[in-house]
Design an enzyme around this catalytic site. Structure first.
Site, PDB file in Angstrom:
ATOM      1  CG  ASP A   1     123.646  -5.513 -65.295  1.00 40.79           C
ATOM      2  OD1 ASP A   1     123.905  -4.337 -63.941  1.00 40.79           O
ATOM      3  OD2 ASP A   1     122.773  -6.669 -64.466  1.00 40.79           O
TER       4      ASP A   1
ATOM      5  CG  ASP B   1     124.321  -6.915 -58.747  1.00 42.34           C
ATOM      6  OD1 ASP B   1     124.771  -7.688 -57.918  1.00 42.34           O
ATOM      7  OD2 ASP B   1     124.493  -5.655 -58.326  1.00 42.34           O
TER       8      ASP B   1
END
Ligand code: TMP
Ligand code: MG
Length: 281
Positions: free
Chosen positions: A27, A29
């Site tokens: 991922d 953020d």
């Protein structure tokens, strides 16, 4: 760790198979980027756009209001994913509509990234450079804004050829003004769909059955669902916020949980071990 022995066995198996069998799916953020720095939250790719170069005061206000409503829902341990799903679609759709109204200019994105508070986690360079050196593909799977994400890693000099990105990309008109977002919307809890429709087709990821997965949301656990015939999958979860409320669920869901750890030290140590010489073990 819920099961230390499983973690160890998975890492040993990955080391025996070597870097040639490995892919990393992460991922972006609050996983590759820091959650906070000196007590202040670090900007997500959406929040980097909160710059007067790109959006007006009214839009800033509306985006913040939406964040204040929906982010607590996103991380609420007492609500189910089914309950959160339509609300996340609502949040992302509203924000993207607001951004489109602002007629954001592509040529100003780089400056907005430079002026933002974004920061990759400590040790990011070792992480990105190590994967590139061993030609291990890194799939960054983000519900953020792809164009901004690319600029963040470019400005940090780690946008290497082994990096592949699935994210929400902006669609600009011929004058370079934002007019829409491309493709199907990606939010925190529909990554499985993107994994099956996009990641599964990426040629560079084929024939690599061992997966190191990094995320900060329970939705990130589905990012590897497109891997065909996975053999060893190790998941690492960064637990940044609402720690006490979510700790138990995270420990039951990820193989390793890192609590308020702003570094890449653990993924780096695991990768170093996987790529260490097989003869020395
Ligand atoms: P990620 O998939 O790369 O983690 O990106 C999704 C994160 O973006 C999610 O945790 C919430 C955050 N976000 C904002 O900070 N502002 C916004 O306006 C939206 C829609 C999402
Ligand atoms: Mg995240």
């Amino acid at each position: 760790m819920r099961e230390r022995s499983r973690v160890e066995e998975t890492i040993y198996a990955m080391q025996r198979a070597g870097a040639g069998s490995l892919q990393v799916i992460s991922d972006f953020d609050m996983t590759l980027t820091r959650f906070a720095h000196n007590g202040k939250r670090v900007a997500t790719t959406h929040n980097i756009l909160d710059n007067r170069l790109l959006i007006n005061e009214d839009c800033t206000k509306k985006m913040r209001e939406l964040l204040n409503i929906y982010y607590p829902i996103e991380i609420d341990a007492s609500r189910s994913v089914e309950e959160k799903l339509p609300l996340m679609v609502e949040w992302w759709t509203k924000v993207h509509e607001l951004l489109i109204q602002q007629k954001i200019r592509k040529d100003l994105l780089a400056q907005a990234v430079r002026e933002s508070s974004t920061m990759l986690r400590d040790g990011y360079k070792v992480f990105f450079d190590g994967l590139a050196e061993h030609q291990v593909p890194l799939l960054i799977f983000s519900a953020g804004v792809g164009d901004v994400l690319e600029e963040v890693i470019r400005q940090n000099h780690v946008f290497h050829p082994n990096v592949h990105i699935i994210s929400n990309y902006m669609d600009f008109d011929h004058t370079g003004v934002l007019r829409a977002f491309k493709g199907q919307l990606i939010h925190t809890f529909n990554k499985r769909e993107g994994a099956l429709s996009h990641a599964a087709g990426l040629r560079e990821l084929q024939g690599r059955p061992n997966v190191l997965l990094l995320g900060d949301s329970l939705g990130d656990l589905t990012m590897a669902d497109g891997v065909s015939e996975p053999q060893n999958v190790l998941t690492i979860g960064f637990l940044n916020d609402q720690v006490e409320e979510r700790k138990e669920t995270y420990i039951n869901s990820f193989d390793i949980v890192l609590v308020k750890d702003e570094t890449m030290d653990v993924p780096n140590a695991i990768f170093r071990y996987i790529t260490s010489s097989r003869d020395n073990k």
